[in-house]
Write a protein that holds these residues in place. Structure first.
Motif, PDB file in Angstrom:
ATOM      1  N   PHE A  51      32.177  54.139  29.260  1.00 56.01           N
ATOM      2  CA  PHE A  51      32.937  53.879  30.221  1.00 56.01           C
ATOM      3  C   PHE A  51      32.336  52.552  30.941  1.00 56.01           C
ATOM      4  CE2 PHE A  51      35.332  57.898  30.136  1.00 56.01           C
ATOM      5  CZ  PHE A  51      36.427  57.261  30.060  1.00 56.01           C
ATOM      6  N   GLY A  52      30.928  52.822  31.537  1.00 60.37           N
ATOM      7  CA  GLY A  52      30.272  51.672  32.089  1.00 60.37           C
ATOM      8  C   GLY A  52      30.259  50.233  31.433  1.00 60.37           C
ATOM      9  N   VAL A  53      30.237  50.306  30.076  1.00 56.58           N
ATOM     10  CA  VAL A  53      30.296  49.095  29.357  1.00 56.58           C
ATOM     11  C   VAL A  53      31.723  48.358  29.513  1.00 56.58           C
ATOM     12  CG1 VAL A  53      30.292  47.915  27.319  1.00 56.58           C
ATOM     13  CG2 VAL A  53      28.455  49.537  27.603  1.00 56.58           C
ATOM     14  N   ALA A  54      32.754  49.320  29.349  1.00 58.07           N
ATOM     15  CA  ALA A  54      34.182  48.893  29.825  1.00 58.07           C
ATOM     16  C   ALA A  54      34.390  48.222  31.097  1.00 58.07           C
ATOM     17  CB  ALA A  54      35.090  50.161  29.484  1.00 58.07           C
ATOM     18  N   GLY A  55      33.820  48.762  32.162  1.00 57.82           N
ATOM     19  CA  GLY A  55      33.512  48.143  33.355  1.00 57.82           C
ATOM     20  C   GLY A  55      33.222  46.673  33.293  1.00 57.82           C
ATOM     21  N   VAL A  56      31.900  46.604  32.636  1.00 60.53           N
ATOM     22  CA  VAL A  56      31.421  45.349  32.467  1.00 60.53           C
ATOM     23  C   VAL A  56      32.363  44.424  31.789  1.00 60.53           C
ATOM     24  CG1 VAL A  56      29.588  44.049  31.345  1.00 60.53           C
ATOM     25  CG2 VAL A  56      29.035  46.308  32.471  1.00 60.53           C
ATOM     26  N   TYR A  57      33.115  44.994  30.852  1.00 56.24           N
ATOM     27  CA  TYR A  57      34.106  43.882  30.402  1.00 56.24           C
ATOM     28  C   TYR A  57      35.219  43.534  31.137  1.00 56.24           C
ATOM     29  CZ  TYR A  57      32.260  45.069  25.701  1.00 56.24           C
ATOM     30  OH  TYR A  57      31.555  45.379  24.657  1.00 56.24           O
ATOM     31  N   VAL A  58      35.538  44.525  32.053  1.00 60.07           N
ATOM     32  CA  VAL A  58      36.340  44.078  33.169  1.00 60.07           C
ATOM     33  C   VAL A  58      35.964  42.971  34.257  1.00 60.07           C
ATOM     34  CG1 VAL A  58      37.666  44.885  35.357  1.00 60.07           C
ATOM     35  CG2 VAL A  58      37.861  46.141  33.315  1.00 60.07           C
ATOM     36  N   PHE A  59      34.613  43.030  34.519  1.00 56.89           N
ATOM     37  CA  PHE A  59      34.013  41.939  35.233  1.00 56.89           C
ATOM     38  C   PHE A  59      33.957  40.785  34.522  1.00 56.89           C
ATOM     39  CE2 PHE A  59      32.253  45.351  37.493  1.00 56.89           C
ATOM     40  CZ  PHE A  59      32.097  44.770  39.008  1.00 56.89           C
ATOM     41  N   LEU A  60      34.055  40.729  33.016  1.00 58.50           N
ATOM     42  CA  LEU A  60      33.843  39.404  32.440  1.00 58.50           C
ATOM     43  C   LEU A  60      35.318  39.088  32.167  1.00 58.50           C
ATOM     44  CD1 LEU A  60      30.894  40.365  29.869  1.00 58.50           C
ATOM     45  CD2 LEU A  60      31.128  38.352  31.375  1.00 58.50           C
ATOM     46  N   GLU A  61      36.215  39.566  32.670  1.00 54.31           N
ATOM     47  CA  GLU A  61      37.722  39.366  32.478  1.00 54.31           C
ATOM     48  C   GLU A  61      38.131  39.211  31.074  1.00 54.31           C
ATOM     49  OE1 GLU A  61      38.974  35.982  35.496  1.00 54.31           O
ATOM     50  OE2 GLU A  61      36.659  36.003  35.520  1.00 54.31           O
ATOM     51  N   ALA A  62      37.539  40.409  30.306  1.00 49.35           N
ATOM     52  CA  ALA A  62      38.115  40.659  29.040  1.00 49.35           C
ATOM     53  C   ALA A  62      38.881  41.909  28.980  1.00 49.35           C
ATOM     54  CB  ALA A  62      36.906  40.451  28.224  1.00 49.35           C
ATOM     55  N   GLU A  63      40.054  42.053  29.724  1.00 49.30           N
ATOM     56  CA  GLU A  63      40.599  43.361  29.997  1.00 49.30           C
ATOM     57  C   GLU A  63      40.979  44.028  28.489  1.00 49.30           C
ATOM     58  OE1 GLU A  63      41.714  40.728  31.486  1.00 49.30           O
ATOM     59  OE2 GLU A  63      41.403  41.089  33.490  1.00 49.30           O
ATOM     60  N   PHE A  64      41.588  43.075  27.607  1.00 45.48           N
ATOM     61  CA  PHE A  64      41.981  43.788  26.254  1.00 45.48           C
ATOM     62  C   PHE A  64      40.685  44.417  25.722  1.00 45.48           C
ATOM     63  CE2 PHE A  64      42.263  43.403  21.717  1.00 45.48           C
ATOM     64  CZ  PHE A  64      43.202  44.284  21.519  1.00 45.48           C
ATOM     65  N   LEU A  65      39.455  43.771  25.835  1.00 41.83           N
ATOM     66  CA  LEU A  65      38.315  44.531  25.386  1.00 41.83           C
ATOM     67  C   LEU A  65      38.046  45.783  25.956  1.00 41.83           C
ATOM     68  CD1 LEU A  65      35.757  41.662  24.275  1.00 41.83           C
ATOM     69  CD2 LEU A  65      36.562  43.647  22.936  1.00 41.83           C
ATOM     70  N   ALA A  66      38.295  45.711  27.446  1.00 44.57           N
ATOM     71  CA  ALA A  66      37.841  46.899  28.061  1.00 44.57           C
ATOM     72  C   ALA A  66      38.758  48.450  27.677  1.00 44.57           C
ATOM     73  CB  ALA A  66      37.891  46.639  29.477  1.00 44.57           C
ATOM     74  N   VAL A  67      40.147  47.811  27.391  1.00 44.02           N
ATOM     75  CA  VAL A  67      40.917  48.994  27.048  1.00 44.02           C
ATOM     76  C   VAL A  67      40.478  49.349  25.397  1.00 44.02           C
ATOM     77  CG1 VAL A  67      43.305  49.442  26.401  1.00 44.02           C
ATOM     78  CG2 VAL A  67      42.909  48.273  28.556  1.00 44.02           C
ATOM     79  N   SER A  68      40.258  48.436  24.707  1.00 43.55           N
ATOM     80  CA  SER A  68      39.885  48.911  23.233  1.00 43.55           C
ATOM     81  C   SER A  68      38.714  49.735  23.343  1.00 43.55           C
ATOM     82  CB  SER A  68      39.578  47.655  22.494  1.00 43.55           C
ATOM     83  OG  SER A  68      40.475  46.764  22.639  1.00 43.55           O
ATOM     84  N   GLN A  69      37.737  49.103  24.098  1.00 39.53           N
ATOM     85  CA  GLN A  69      36.449  50.017  24.375  1.00 39.53           C
ATOM     86  C   GLN A  69      36.681  51.452  24.726  1.00 39.53           C
ATOM     87  OE1 GLN A  69      33.245  48.965  24.322  1.00 39.53           O
ATOM     88  NE2 GLN A  69      32.051  50.440  25.206  1.00 39.53           N
ATOM     89  N   VAL A  70      37.790  51.580  25.569  1.00 41.39           N
ATOM     90  CA  VAL A  70      37.790  53.042  25.941  1.00 41.39           C
ATOM     91  C   VAL A  70      38.497  53.869  25.120  1.00 41.39           C
ATOM     92  CG1 VAL A  70      39.294  54.538  27.781  1.00 41.39           C
ATOM     93  CG2 VAL A  70      37.864  52.421  28.587  1.00 41.39           C
ATOM     94  N   LEU A  71      39.696  53.246  24.272  1.00 39.97           N
ATOM     95  CA  LEU A  71      40.339  53.748  23.349  1.00 39.97           C
ATOM     96  C   LEU A  71      39.379  54.049  22.184  1.00 39.97           C
ATOM     97  CD1 LEU A  71      43.640  51.981  23.062  1.00 39.97           C
ATOM     98  CD2 LEU A  71      43.326  54.327  23.644  1.00 39.97           C
ATOM     99  N   VAL A  72      38.679  53.038  21.726  1.00 40.75           N
ATOM    100  CA  VAL A  72      38.149  53.203  20.343  1.00 40.75           C
ATOM    101  C   VAL A  72      36.836  54.208  20.516  1.00 40.75           C
ATOM    102  CG1 VAL A  72      36.745  52.301  18.527  1.00 40.75           C
ATOM    103  CG2 VAL A  72      38.786  51.136  19.308  1.00 40.75           C
ATOM    104  N   TYR A  73      35.988  53.703  21.794  1.00 39.39           N
ATOM    105  CA  TYR A  73      34.627  54.355  21.779  1.00 39.39           C
ATOM    106  C   TYR A  73      34.741  55.672  22.457  1.00 39.39           C
ATOM    107  CZ  TYR A  73      31.542  50.487  20.379  1.00 39.39           C
ATOM    108  OH  TYR A  73      30.719  49.642  19.294  1.00 39.39           O
TER     109      TYR A  73
END
Lengths: 176, 104
Positions: A51-73
């Motif tokens: 979850f924290g890494v997904a938050g870091v992706y949001v800071f990096l403005e990679a929203e798609f990756l944040a959602v994929s991170q939550v879905l897959v991981y």
């Protein structure tokens, strides 16, 4: 901001302040994964780290990756690990150490590795952030187009690999 | 704006944690968790370099790479855990110190 020892610390902006919170949460959870004695606590801490890494992706403005991170991981991999822990019922709770006999050397090596990476990250003059990302659907659309044009072979190979890996996993874990 | 080096330091810490877990834990599932941590750290670095690189709107290689790694990690976790379950069924343990059939 002036610290007691005369160290000058720049006042963080609001975004940096929130990033520090997220990063600390991620780091503490990541540490808890490897030092927790109870394997199930490790798995829960690992979920928190994801979850924290997904938050870091949001800071990096990679929203798609944040959602994929939550879905897959969080959705798939953490679930798989939790099921594997329950299925194998590891008999390691408290009775013996969860660490093997090379943990001293390993911790020293990992610590030195961390210090080396840290020195490298701090010493290198990184460029400042590039242009502002227009964070909306345009980026996700562009990413989707890249996957069916530039990276179509990698994408197809990944799909094939995932299929074969899952079929193989079923074959391996099946009760004969 | 968060500086690039902060992301790199967080990723370095996560990677070192994962490295320690993969090297020092006796339980095979705990080792796999360490590997997942390392993959996540590498992904943070890729996306951070994408964001701070030249033209993040035109060149999406960093993000595409990260998506591929997430897919790869899913395959790796599935096969790894299936292997662990198969080994457990055979040997009744997943302590990697006791799985020494091939050691000389």
């Amino acid at each position: 901001m002036q610290l007691p020892l005369g160290i000058e610390v720049p006042i963080p902006t609001f975004e940096q302040f929130v990033f520090i919170q997220v990063a600390l949460l991620t780091a503490v959870a990541g540490l808890a994964v490897v030092i927790s004695r109870n394997l199930f606590h490790s798995a829960l801490a690992l979920t928190l780290t994801f979850f924290g890494v997904a938050g870091v992706y949001v800071f990096l403005e990679a929203e798609f990756l944040a959602v994929s991170q939550v879905l897959v991981y969080v959705g798939a991999i953490a679930m798989l690990i939790a099921f594997a822990i329950m299925l194998t019922r590891s008999m390691m709770y408290g009775r013996t150490s969860p660490l093997n006999n090379q943990w001293g050397k390993s911790s020293l090596f990992a610590f030195l590795f961390f210090i080396g990476l840290l020195a490298f990250a701090r010493a290198t003059p990184w460029p400042a952030a590039g242009e502002e990302v227009v964070a909306d659907e345009a980026l996700i659309g562009a990413l989707g187009r890249e996957f069916v044009t530039t990276y179509v072979i990698a994408f197809e190979v990944l799909g094939l690999l995932l299929l074969l890996a899952l079929v193989g996993a079923v074959m391996l874990a099946r009760d004969r | 704006m968060v500086p690039l080096s902060w992301y790199l330091m967080l990723a370095a810490f996560l990677f070192s944690c994962g490295l320690y877990g993969a090297l020092a834990r006796r339980n095979a599932i705990a080792m796999l968790m360490g590997i997942e941590l390392m993959l996540n750290a590498a992904n943070i670095n890729l996306v951070a370099f994408w964001r701070h690189g030249v033209g993040p709107m035109e060149d999406l290689t960093g993000q595409a790479f990260a998506v591929l790694i997430i897919g790869l990690a899913a395959a790796e976790a599935a096969v790894g855990l299936a292997l662990i379950i198969a080994v457990y069924r055979e040997r009744r343990t997943i302590d990697v110190d006791e799985l020494d059939l091939l050691s000389g």
